[in-house]
Design a protein around this motif. Structure first.
Motif, short mmCIF file in Angstrom:
data_model
loop_
_atom_site.label_atom_id
_atom_site.label_comp_id
_atom_site.label_asym_id
_atom_site.label_seq_id
_atom_site.Cartn_x
_atom_site.Cartn_y
_atom_site.Cartn_z
N PRO B 223 37.24 86.90 56.13
CA PRO B 223 36.13 87.64 57.11
C PRO B 223 35.36 87.73 56.24
CG PRO B 223 38.76 88.78 56.22
CD PRO B 223 38.36 86.76 56.26
N TYR B 224 35.19 87.68 54.69
CA TYR B 224 33.94 87.09 53.93
C TYR B 224 33.06 86.24 53.73
CZ TYR B 224 37.55 91.72 53.00
OH TYR B 224 38.38 92.22 52.66
N ARG B 225 33.29 85.67 55.01
CA ARG B 225 32.34 84.38 54.09
C ARG B 225 31.58 84.59 55.84
NH1 ARG B 225 35.16 79.71 51.10
NH2 ARG B 225 36.02 81.46 49.14
N PHE B 226 30.07 83.61 55.34
CA PHE B 226 29.30 83.55 56.81
C PHE B 226 28.11 82.15 57.20
CE2 PHE B 226 29.44 88.11 55.05
CZ PHE B 226 29.42 89.03 55.96
N ILE B 227 28.32 81.88 58.23
CA ILE B 227 27.31 81.12 58.15
C ILE B 227 25.89 81.69 58.70
CG2 ILE B 227 29.01 79.85 59.83
CD1 ILE B 227 26.79 80.34 62.01
N LEU B 228 25.06 80.42 57.90
CA LEU B 228 23.09 80.99 58.13
C LEU B 228 22.98 79.72 59.03
CD1 LEU B 228 23.16 79.84 54.33
CD2 LEU B 228 23.74 82.58 54.97
N ILE B 229 21.78 80.67 59.46
CA ILE B 229 20.98 81.30 60.85
C ILE B 229 20.33 81.01 60.37
CG2 ILE B 229 20.93 81.13 62.98
CD1 ILE B 229 23.07 82.66 63.83
N ASP B 230 19.39 79.25 60.67
CA ASP B 230 17.90 79.22 59.93
C ASP B 230 16.95 80.34 60.76
OD1 ASP B 230 14.99 78.57 59.62
OD2 ASP B 230 15.81 76.35 59.13
N ARG B 231 15.92 81.22 60.83
CA ARG B 231 15.01 81.87 61.53
C ARG B 231 13.60 81.68 61.39
NH1 ARG B 231 17.04 83.19 66.19
NH2 ARG B 231 19.48 84.51 65.87
N GLU B 239 28.91 85.93 61.67
CA GLU B 239 30.74 85.57 61.38
C GLU B 239 31.06 84.12 61.12
OE1 GLU B 239 32.99 88.57 63.74
OE2 GLU B 239 32.27 90.16 62.82
N GLU B 240 31.84 83.92 61.34
CA GLU B 240 32.10 82.22 61.28
C GLU B 240 33.10 82.04 62.57
OE1 GLU B 240 32.59 79.84 57.14
OE2 GLU B 240 34.20 81.91 56.76
N ARG B 241 33.44 81.07 62.64
CA ARG B 241 34.73 81.13 64.14
C ARG B 241 34.76 80.11 64.26
NH1 ARG B 241 29.31 82.74 66.73
NH2 ARG B 241 28.76 79.92 67.46
N VAL B 315 23.34 75.09 57.10
CA VAL B 315 22.54 75.71 57.71
C VAL B 315 22.37 75.66 59.55
CG1 VAL B 315 20.68 76.31 58.09
CG2 VAL B 315 20.99 76.03 56.21
N PHE B 316 22.84 76.27 60.12
CA PHE B 316 22.72 76.21 61.37
C PHE B 316 21.40 76.41 62.40
CE2 PHE B 316 27.31 76.83 60.20
CZ PHE B 316 27.91 75.96 61.39
N GLY B 327 31.33 77.02 60.90
CA GLY B 327 31.61 77.80 59.64
C GLY B 327 31.32 76.43 58.41
N ARG B 328 30.93 77.53 57.49
CA ARG B 328 30.20 77.77 56.50
C ARG B 328 30.61 77.84 54.62
NH1 ARG B 328 26.76 79.65 51.98
NH2 ARG B 328 25.03 77.78 51.95
N ASP B 329 32.48 77.47 54.61
CA ASP B 329 33.00 77.26 53.67
C ASP B 329 32.60 76.15 52.94
OD1 ASP B 329 34.38 80.00 53.91
OD2 ASP B 329 35.96 79.27 53.98
N LYS B 330 32.48 76.41 51.57
CA LYS B 330 32.50 75.04 51.31
C LYS B 330 34.01 73.81 51.33
CE LYS B 330 33.03 77.92 46.48
NZ LYS B 330 32.84 78.78 46.56
#
Lengths: 78, 407
Positions: B223-231, B239-241, B315-316, B327-330
């Motif tokens: 719950p503490y990790r996130f994906i990155l979206i290129d804006r 949030e990751e799914r 990056v998404f 997901g973006r967990d290393k």
């Protein structure tokens, strides 16, 4: 039901091996020739307290898991 | 060495190789447990003889992991005692004190945090002729994650103790919460099925094959990790799914060979695959050397590599960020790990209540080298631009200092 298949296959393999033990296969390495095998330098998990810790360190940082020969409690390490 | 003593240590070696863990019954696993029970009973009443319980032993350890912005250290105590040469009881108390400013913390813009995890575990082993049964329980608690697991393992020596077959089951139930979010509450259930065979091949060579299948059902993301979206001009965090199920299969093959002097080389090959598309392989080579029955020296080399999960991306873009799983967990990325380990132990021998005591130091130095996970921080993004940050890598060490007593 599908999830039961795998464990039942494992049980069947184990059962076959147990059954084979009754076939009278003679050991080709006698017990009194196994001193080297019993030497602690041969052991993979010689010190459970240390080896269990390393399993935990890897489990938290690598996706691969299992077949280590050790159990774990699981944690949400980030 | 007297024959009886040799048999005893060989049996202890076999027992070590065993594995085994286990179980809280779910409906789906009831048949499995019944099957295991049947095999156990049939084995217990077979006319076999003589295996050995694990040795009476106590260990106290200080452990420390340092790397990638994380420092985790703490104590661990493990005590094992046999009763009437039939039952062996073991208890372990373990603490992780965590201080983290990892790359995940930096990328999300959070601040360094500290937390503590405490773990208790208990095991009871029962010896009957050449069969060894183990049941165990582990409980782990931290401020936002409680985990408990039960395990059942069984091993049987066969063919004049040349072969040891082992199998086990364990089940874990985790309760996950999130600091700062009172409404967040999730569950995770794990089931492990395993089987192993240890085979004496010659006076100096022993082989092991282990297989384990693990099924996870529940909340598997962090719950503490996130994906990155290129804006384009900046990253947006979301949030990751993850899928709510994960099935994995792992197999390992080990060889231990005793050299003409009091030393051994050991190798381990591991292969792993799961339903998320991750494939991994590892190879390990160990050398252990004993000097004058007092000094033990160890050298370990290990290489690990894995492919990335189907739903992983560094990056998404705005479209891929909408896919079902992201997901973006290393730990889901493609990377490799190199490690080298050194160890030394010194032993004192006694005659009396205490048989021997040993002081031990083990350290493993690791390099994590990521191939498609980038080091995204405010500084690197400013320097290199969005999506062009350098690939991440870090070094770490895992230290164990412990004192052991046999009695």
């Amino acid at each position: 039901m599908r999830q039961l298949k795998k464990p039942l296959v494992l049980m069947s393999v184990a059962f076959m091996l147990l059954s084979l033990s009754a076939c009278g296969i003679q050991p080709w390495v006698k017990p009194y020739h196994r001193a080297n095998l019993a030497n602690e330098v041969m052991q993979y998990d010689r010190d459970p307290i240390s080896d269990g810790y390393m399993h935990h360190v890897r489990q938290a940082r690598e996706s691969a898991r299992g077949a280590e020969g050790a159990g774990g409690g699981g944690c949400g390490c980030n | 060495m007297p024959k009886v003593q040799v048999e005893a240590v060989v049996a202890a070696t076999n027992a070590r190789i065993s594995l085994m863990h286990i179980a809280k019954l779910s409906n789906q696993s009831t048949m499995t447990i019944l099957a295991v029970g049947f095999f156990l009973l049939s084995s217990l009443f077979s006319p076999l003889h003589a295996a050995v319980l694990p040795e009476d032993r106590a260990d106290i350890m200080y452990h420390r992991y340092d790397g990638g912005g994380m420092v985790i250290d703490g104590p661990s105590v493990l005590v094992r005692k046999n009763i009437a040469d039939k039952i062996s009881l073991a208890g372990n108390y373990y603490i992780d004190s965590v201080s983290s400013a990892s790359i995940d913390v930096e990328t999300s813009g959070a601040t360094e945090y500290t937390e503590e995890r405490k773990e208790y575990s208990f095991d009871a082993s029962y010896l009957k002729d050449k069969s060894l049964i183990n049941i165990g329980y582990t409980s782990s608690t931290e401020n936002d994650y409680d985990a408990s697991s039960v395990r059942f393992d069984f091993s049987q020596d066969l063919f004049g103790d040349m072969t040891t077959v082992s199998m086990g089951y364990s089940q874990g139930n985790d309760d996950i919460t999130q600091t700062g979010n009172e409404e967040f509450s999730e569950k995770l259930e794990r089931r492990h099925y395993r089987i192993g065979i240890a085979q004496v091949l010659s006076r100096n060579l022993i082989a092991n094959i282990n297989y384990e299948s693990i099924i996870d059902e529940g909340y598997l993301q962090n719950p503490y990790r996130f994906i990155l979206i290129d804006r384009i001009s900046a990253y947006e965090l979301d949030e990751e799914r993850y899928p709510n199920t994960r099935n994995s299969d792992a197999v390992s093959f080990k060889l231990s060979y005793h050299l003409p002097w009091s030393a051994a080389v050991k190798s381990r090959l591991g292969y792993f695959t799961d339903s998320w598309g991750i494939d991994a392989a590892s190879i390990e080579l160990d050398y252990s050397h004993k000097l004058k029955n007092r000094l033990l020296l160890d050298l370990r080399l290990r290489y690990y590599q894995q492919s990335d999960a189907d739903f992983y991306a560094n990056v998404f873009d705005v479209n891929t960020a909408l896919q079902t799983f992201v997901g973006r967990d290393k730990e889901l990325s493609q990377y490799q790990t190199y490690s080298i380990g050194l160890g030394a132990s010194y032993q004192w021998n006694f005659r009396g209540i205490i048989d021997k005591a040993r002081i031990n130091a083990q350290i493993d130095y690791m390099l994590f080298d990521y191939e498609n996970f980038r080091e995204v921080t405010k500084a690197t993004t400013a320097s290199y631009g969005i999506g062009n940050e350098p690939f991440y890598n870090f070094n770490a060490y895992a230290l164990r200092l412990f004192f052991s007593v046999w009695y």
